[in-house]
Every structure is written in structure tokens, then in C-alpha cells.
Design an enzyme around this catalytic site. Sequence first.
Site, mmCIF file in Angstrom:
data_model
loop_
_atom_site.group_PDB
_atom_site.id
_atom_site.type_symbol
_atom_site.label_atom_id
_atom_site.label_comp_id
_atom_site.label_asym_id
_atom_site.label_seq_id
_atom_site.Cartn_x
_atom_site.Cartn_y
_atom_site.Cartn_z
ATOM 1 N N HIS A 7 21.755 16.837 89.291
ATOM 2 C CA HIS A 7 20.842 16.767 90.437
ATOM 3 C C HIS A 7 20.202 15.378 90.531
ATOM 4 O O HIS A 7 20.158 14.768 91.606
ATOM 5 C CB HIS A 7 19.770 17.848 90.275
ATOM 6 N N GLU A 8 19.712 14.865 89.401
ATOM 7 C CA GLU A 8 19.047 13.561 89.413
ATOM 8 C C GLU A 8 20.035 12.424 89.665
ATOM 9 O O GLU A 8 19.699 11.433 90.328
ATOM 10 C CB GLU A 8 18.296 13.344 88.092
ATOM 11 N N HIS A 66 20.444 12.088 93.315
ATOM 12 C CA HIS A 66 19.409 11.275 93.970
ATOM 13 C C HIS A 66 19.713 9.785 93.830
ATOM 14 O O HIS A 66 19.521 9.006 94.772
ATOM 15 C CB HIS A 66 18.040 11.588 93.372
ATOM 16 N N HIS A 117 17.530 16.377 99.182
ATOM 17 C CA HIS A 117 17.478 17.815 98.926
ATOM 18 C C HIS A 117 18.099 18.566 100.098
ATOM 19 O O HIS A 117 18.016 18.133 101.252
ATOM 20 C CB HIS A 117 16.033 18.279 98.727
#
Length: 207
Positions: A8-9, A12, A18
Amino acid sequence: HAAFTVAHEIGHLLGLSHDDSKFCEENFGSTEDKRLMSSILTSIDASKPWSKCTSATITEFLDDGHGNCLLDLPRKQIPGPEELPGQTYDASQQCNLTFGPEYSVCPGMDVCARLWCAVVRQGQMVCLTKKLPAVEGTPCGKGRICLQGKCVDKTKKKYYSTSSHGNWGSWGSWGQCSRSCGGGVQFAYRHCNNPAPKNNGRYCTGK
């Protein structure tokens, strides 16, 4: 759960928003649940971990050449451990690390499908889960370990650890046009599932 958080990170860092962000909702419609770029990570749909917004954004990012830095070869290869993580940390230890030292494995549950951890509160047993399975290699019976969500004979470890490269499946049908008037776009999707890459096998390349 840590692996999903790391993915997930990294998303980014590669410019992903999101799934419930204004950008995704304006360009791709209603929010998709249980995806890696959800604003709150609870459980992930392993059959479709990426939302339409994420898939389109990362494809555009890579097609524009912004991901070329990922092609740099590491100066030194660091080999991973030969043992599976569950052979180092059994289900009980995973419960301790996840919830605390007072927790143990909830009896009667399939730890390979989902790890439930038990604690006694006010004289009653309470079972909690992070909605994720026990890690690969976790003992699940006499001579058996968890591999790919199933409790199998540990002699099958070599079969499950053999690499296979991914190959594209068939194209799906075209979706609706993004606009009813003027210039718009339509999307069609195919998945790297014929077969899906396994055990560090290469993901499908191309579009």
C-alpha cells in the site's frame, strides 16, 4: 498484514491515490472495497487486489517511463531465508505478535484460511482475527503445514515453492464510454491468470 501495508505504501510512492479519494471517484465511479489501495486495510480480495483506479493509474505511470528506476539491478543480491516464516513462528507465536502475549490460537479454526486468536475476558473466551490467514509454513496438523491457504502434507512444499511464470488471459468486453458526448474512453481488461505467476515467477509483460 505487514506485506499488504508495505505494498500500500509503495503504491503511494508510485503516485497512487486511495480508492475512495475524490480523484478515483470522479474518474472511475463508486469505490471498490477490499483492494490494496483502500484507505483502511482490513481484508484484501486476493482474486482482485487492485481497483480499476489503481490499475489505470499505475499503467499510465509506467507507460510514461516513470518506473524506469525500478529496472536498476541491485548491487548485491540478498538471499531470503530457506525456511518459510511459519516454520519459525507457529500459529500461537503469530497470535502473540499480532494481539499480545496473552493470546493463543482459537480452537477449532482453520488457521490456513484465517487465523483466529483467543483471549479470556471475564471468564469467557473471545476470538479475534485480522481477517488474514496464518503465514506460509505454519504447522496445521501432524506432518502438515499451511501453503497457499490450504493445510497440506509438508512433503508437498517443493511443489508449492516451484516457480511458474504468468501468462495473459483473454480480453474482457469493452466497458461503457466515460462520456455520453464528445471525446471519451472505454476500457477492456485482461488478467495475468492463465496461469497466474507463482512463487517469484515473472508477471505478464505488455498491455
